[in-house]
Scaffold this motif. Structure first.
Motif, PDB file in Angstrom:
ATOM      1  N   UNK A 158      81.337   0.718  40.855  1.00  0.00           N
ATOM      2  CA  UNK A 158      79.989   1.282  40.925  1.00  0.00           C
ATOM      3  C   UNK A 158      79.328   1.412  39.554  1.00  0.00           C
ATOM      4  N   UNK A 159      80.063   1.107  38.494  1.00  0.00           N
ATOM      5  CA  UNK A 159      79.469   1.133  37.162  1.00  0.00           C
ATOM      6  C   UNK A 159      78.348   0.094  37.085  1.00  0.00           C
ATOM      7  N   UNK A 160      77.476   0.257  36.102  1.00  0.00           N
ATOM      8  CA  UNK A 160      76.434  -0.747  35.890  1.00  0.00           C
ATOM      9  C   UNK A 160      77.080  -2.088  35.528  1.00  0.00           C
ATOM     10  N   UNK A 161      76.361  -3.169  35.784  1.00  0.00           N
ATOM     11  CA  UNK A 161      76.895  -4.494  35.461  1.00  0.00           C
ATOM     12  C   UNK A 161      77.205  -4.611  33.975  1.00  0.00           C
ATOM     13  N   UNK A 162      76.329  -4.033  33.145  1.00  0.00           N
ATOM     14  CA  UNK A 162      76.547  -4.096  31.706  1.00  0.00           C
ATOM     15  C   UNK A 162      77.828  -3.390  31.284  1.00  0.00           C
ATOM     16  N   UNK A 163      78.057  -2.200  31.837  1.00  0.00           N
ATOM     17  CA  UNK A 163      79.277  -1.467  31.501  1.00  0.00           C
ATOM     18  C   UNK A 163      80.516  -2.228  31.961  1.00  0.00           C
ATOM     19  N   UNK A 164      80.490  -2.771  33.159  1.00  0.00           N
ATOM     20  CA  UNK A 164      81.659  -3.511  33.661  1.00  0.00           C
ATOM     21  C   UNK A 164      81.937  -4.731  32.794  1.00  0.00           C
TER      22      UNK A 164
END
Length: 331
Positions: A158-164
């Motif tokens: 569920x993290x943002x795409x950038x964080x992942x």
């Protein structure tokens, strides 16, 4: 019931009360207040008929007549006993008690200061009794993870795409690693560099951090983590406070030149996993700065409101002064 200011002999009892209060945390302890106010504080407590504390409030910088938030301290404010421990106490009764406790304490202390501005704990969510006494509030936000329903692998999705993307990159394609730090001087050196690069004065003294560090570590309530590369360069360092219930992101510093490595983001993810089996809650510390808030939100954490509560301030005039200062800086 009896309401009074505590004596030094009462502080051990107060500290025990802080430990069980839903609104209590490390900065409510008497030893913390002693350091951050240089001994200039009072604690007012309400005792029940069994001489047990059922509510209380700390009043930093009492001698000045202006009760204000100490540096390095996120929240203070009104603390209540844990009413959930009373068998089947209805919410209506809990709120009634909170109103009664708050009224007794505020009526007792109100003539002893002219102005009041304190951030309250996010578990203080019923501020109407203070509103009826003439206080005002501003809503602020922190982000909190509740580990009781938090599955690390599922939440990562569920993290943002950038964080992942950043976290996967660090995990699989970098030489970065996280290690524990046992010397506060490492943090102070890195934070000094951070403020120097930003061209601003450090808002707190290193000596206060050293004194707090000593007390924190003696009580096993702190953890320092840093992330380094193969050349032993520190990309980021973070200081977490924690008790049996909650971990709190207290202080941090990072090297702007190494920011693209993703080390700062990864260090936070490491800390989230590190505390997952040690506490119930992980508190990001809160920020009203947009890009900082976005970073916290991207970790799939829960936004929680908390209040800055004031008394005796002309809010319109204070906002006017801020606007004037802003214009002068631009000029």
């Amino acid at each position: 019931m009896i309401v009074r200011y505590l004596l030094e002999d009462d502080y051990e009892t107060w500290n025990h009360f802080v430990e069980q209060s839903p609104q209590g945390f490390i900065w409510d302890y008497s030893w913390w207040l002693e350091i951050v106010t240089d001994g200039d504080y009072k604690i007012c407590a309400l005792f029940d008929d069994d001489n047990l504390i059922v509510a209380g409030i700390s009043l930093p910088f009492f001698s000045t007549g202006t009760i204000r938030q100490p540096l390095l301290t996120q929240s203070l404010g009104m603390l209540y006993e844990d009413m959930s421990k009373h068998n089947n106490m209805r919410l209506q009764k809990q709120l009634t008690n909170q109103k009664e406790y708050s009224n007794q304490i505020i009526d007792f202390v109100l003539n002893d200061f002219k102005r009041f501005s304190i951030c309250f704990n996010y578990n203080y969510d019923y501020w109407l009794p203070l509103y009826w006494k003439g206080f005002k509030q501003t809503t602020r936000y922190t982000y909190v993870i509740d580990y009781s329903n938090y599955v690390l692998e599922e939440e990562f999705k569920r993290f943002s795409k950038g964080h992942k993307w950043v976290l996967n990159k660090v995990e699989k394609k970098s030489d970065l690693k996280v290690i524990k730090v046992d010397d506060v001087e490492e943090y102070l050196r890195e934070s000094d560099k951070t403020y120097q690069r930003q061209g601003v004065n450090k808002p707190y003294s290193n000596d206060i951090v050293r004194r707090l560090y000593k007390e924190i570590m003696n009580r096993q309530m702190g953890t320092l983590l840093k992330i380094i590369d193969g050349k032993n360069q520190t990309h980021a360092i973070a200081f977490y406070l924690h008790n049996d219930r909650e971990a709190y992101y207290w202080l941090g510093a990072s090297d702007e030149k190494l920011r693209d490595s993703g080390g700062h983001t990864y260090l936070t993810w490491y800390a989230i996993r590190y505390f997952a089996d040690k506490v119930r809650f992980f508190n990001f510390g809160g920020s009203m700065i947009e890009h900082v808030e976005r970073n916290f939100r991207n970790f799939s954490a829960i936004p929680r409101q908390f209040f800055t509560i004031q008394y005796g301030f002309d809010t319109a005039w204070e906002e006017c002064k801020k606007a004037i200062k802003k214009l002068l800086r631009k000029a």
